[in-house]
Design a protein around this motif. Structure first.
Motif, PDB file in Angstrom:
ATOM      1  N   LEU A  28       6.293  12.195   3.449  1.00 40.43           N
ATOM      2  CA  LEU A  28       6.742  12.052   4.831  1.00 40.43           C
ATOM      3  C   LEU A  28       6.475  10.623   5.332  1.00 40.43           C
ATOM      4  N   VAL A  29       5.271  10.146   5.108  1.00 40.94           N
ATOM      5  CA  VAL A  29       4.912   8.796   5.540  1.00 40.94           C
ATOM      6  C   VAL A  29       5.741   7.750   4.786  1.00 40.94           C
ATOM      7  N   TYR A  30       5.884   7.905   3.474  1.00 41.06           N
ATOM      8  CA  TYR A  30       6.665   6.950   2.676  1.00 41.06           C
ATOM      9  C   TYR A  30       8.114   6.897   3.163  1.00 41.06           C
ATOM     10  N   ASN A  31       8.689   8.060   3.415  1.00 42.22           N
ATOM     11  CA  ASN A  31      10.084   8.103   3.871  1.00 42.22           C
ATOM     12  C   ASN A  31      10.267   7.368   5.195  1.00 42.22           C
ATOM     13  N   GLU A  72      11.731  16.408   5.089  1.00 41.49           N
ATOM     14  CA  GLU A  72      10.333  16.598   4.663  1.00 41.49           C
ATOM     15  C   GLU A  72       9.563  17.374   5.727  1.00 41.49           C
ATOM     16  N   THR A  73       9.892  17.129   6.976  1.00 44.96           N
ATOM     17  CA  THR A  73       9.285  17.907   8.060  1.00 44.96           C
ATOM     18  C   THR A  73       9.704  19.368   7.948  1.00 44.96           C
ATOM     19  N   ILE A  74      10.970  19.600   7.677  1.00 42.41           N
ATOM     20  CA  ILE A  74      11.467  20.960   7.486  1.00 42.41           C
ATOM     21  C   ILE A  74      10.832  21.581   6.244  1.00 42.41           C
ATOM     22  N   ALA A  75      10.644  20.771   5.207  1.00 38.85           N
ATOM     23  CA  ALA A  75      10.019  21.260   3.968  1.00 38.85           C
ATOM     24  C   ALA A  75       8.609  21.776   4.245  1.00 38.85           C
ATOM     25  N   LEU A  76       7.860  21.057   5.071  1.00 39.78           N
ATOM     26  CA  LEU A  76       6.513  21.513   5.428  1.00 39.78           C
ATOM     27  C   LEU A  76       6.578  22.916   6.049  1.00 39.78           C
ATOM     28  N   TRP A 109       0.819  -1.222   0.000  1.00 39.98           N
ATOM     29  CA  TRP A 109       0.000   0.000   0.000  1.00 39.98           C
ATOM     30  C   TRP A 109       0.845   1.262   0.000  1.00 39.98           C
ATOM     31  N   ARG A 110       2.083   1.176   0.478  1.00 42.19           N
ATOM     32  CA  ARG A 110       2.920   2.390   0.535  1.00 42.19           C
ATOM     33  C   ARG A 110       3.280   2.912  -0.849  1.00 42.19           C
ATOM     34  N   SER A 111       3.156   2.069  -1.886  1.00 44.27           N
ATOM     35  CA  SER A 111       3.486   2.512  -3.247  1.00 44.27           C
ATOM     36  C   SER A 111       2.602   3.648  -3.735  1.00 44.27           C
ATOM     37  N   ILE A 112       1.418   3.768  -3.180  1.00 45.18           N
ATOM     38  CA  ILE A 112       0.510   4.827  -3.615  1.00 45.18           C
ATOM     39  C   ILE A 112       0.973   6.204  -3.128  1.00 45.18           C
ATOM     40  N   CYS A 126      10.165   3.549   4.397  1.00 49.42           N
ATOM     41  CA  CYS A 126      11.269   2.939   3.640  1.00 49.42           C
ATOM     42  C   CYS A 126      12.638   3.186   4.271  1.00 49.42           C
ATOM     43  N   GLY A 127      12.687   3.870   5.401  1.00 51.03           N
ATOM     44  CA  GLY A 127      13.957   4.071   6.093  1.00 51.03           C
ATOM     45  C   GLY A 127      14.785   5.220   5.575  1.00 51.03           C
ATOM     46  N   SER A 128      14.165   6.159   4.927  1.00 52.66           N
ATOM     47  CA  SER A 128      14.868   7.344   4.452  1.00 52.66           C
ATOM     48  C   SER A 128      14.835   8.395   5.564  1.00 52.66           C
ATOM     49  N   TYR A 129      15.752   8.259   6.489  1.00 52.28           N
ATOM     50  CA  TYR A 129      15.744   9.124   7.666  1.00 52.28           C
ATOM     51  C   TYR A 129      16.065  10.571   7.329  1.00 52.28           C
ATOM     52  N   SER A 130      17.016  10.778   6.426  1.00 54.51           N
ATOM     53  CA  SER A 130      17.346  12.158   6.058  1.00 54.51           C
ATOM     54  C   SER A 130      16.158  12.827   5.371  1.00 54.51           C
ATOM     55  N   CYS A 131      15.463  12.101   4.518  1.00 51.97           N
ATOM     56  CA  CYS A 131      14.304  12.682   3.832  1.00 51.97           C
ATOM     57  C   CYS A 131      13.122  12.862   4.776  1.00 51.97           C
ATOM     58  N   THR A 132      13.002  12.008   5.790  1.00 55.67           N
ATOM     59  CA  THR A 132      11.944  12.176   6.791  1.00 55.67           C
ATOM     60  C   THR A 132      12.150  13.481   7.551  1.00 55.67           C
ATOM     61  N   ILE A 133      13.369  13.706   7.998  1.00 54.30           N
ATOM     62  CA  ILE A 133      13.673  14.934   8.733  1.00 54.30           C
ATOM     63  C   ILE A 133      13.470  16.153   7.844  1.00 54.30           C
TER      64      ILE A 133
END
Length: 176
Positions: free
Chosen positions: A136-139, A151-155, A100-103, A142-149
């Motif tokens: 944010l949820v996808y990151n 993406e929060t800053i991007a918001l 389901w995360r592919s969506i 999938c273990g993309s920690y740098s993109c998770t952080i």
């Protein structure tokens, strides 16, 4: 920590820095150029993580950025490009089958595609804001920690840009 893991996260971080910085400019060409650079960096990042949907999504996005950059030319003005890229993102989400995360990347990239198509910077910023939550949820998944952080800053960056260019400007005009 493993140096490969750090390198993979750093590459994702660089892609995010390019996009976050770009939206602070009120110039569509800068935003599109930064988006293309980010697509290359993110393709490498997600590929190294084994996140196939995001890898393919960013490969499609690189082509999209190139076409949209030249949308002042006759060949690139056709709305067929918009519909083609939207269909490619949806199709990619269905075909890569990471569950389901592919969506999520498909939703995020459809919002980004609509943002990059518009010549209205206000709509561009709002659509970028809408693209962040699915990524944010996808990151996270999938273990993309740098993109998770980031993406929060991007918001926060998108909200800041909306306030600076759209809300504050409107309040200033109303006060005068």
């Amino acid at each position: 920590m493993d140096w490969k893991f750090i390198l993979i996260q750093a590459i994702g971080l660089l892609g995010n820095i390019a996009v976050i910085s770009a939206v602070q400019f009120n110039n569509r060409k800068i935003v599109l150029g930064a988006q293309a650079l980010a697509c290359v960096l993110w393709s490498v990042h997600y590929g190294a993580l084994g996140a196939v949907t995001a890898l393919c999504t960013n490969f499609i996005s690189l082509g999209r950025s190139a076409v949209f950059y030249f949308n002042d030319r006759r060949w690139a003005k056709s709305k067929l490009w918009l519909w083609l890229f939207l269909a490619l993102f949806v199709g990619n989400s269905l075909l890569t089958r990471e569950g389901w995360r592919s969506i999520l990347p498909g939703i995020g990239m459809c919002a980004t595609t609509l943002a990059l198509w518009t010549k209205d910077e206000k709509k561009l910023r709002l659509l970028y804001l809408c693209s962040s939550p699915p990524w944010l949820v996808y990151n996270i998944l999938c273990g993309s920690y740098s993109c998770t952080i980031v993406e929060t800053i991007a918001l926060i960056s998108y909200i800041s840009a909306i306030y600076r260019f759209d809300i504050r400007k409107t309040k200033t005009k109303a006060a005068n």
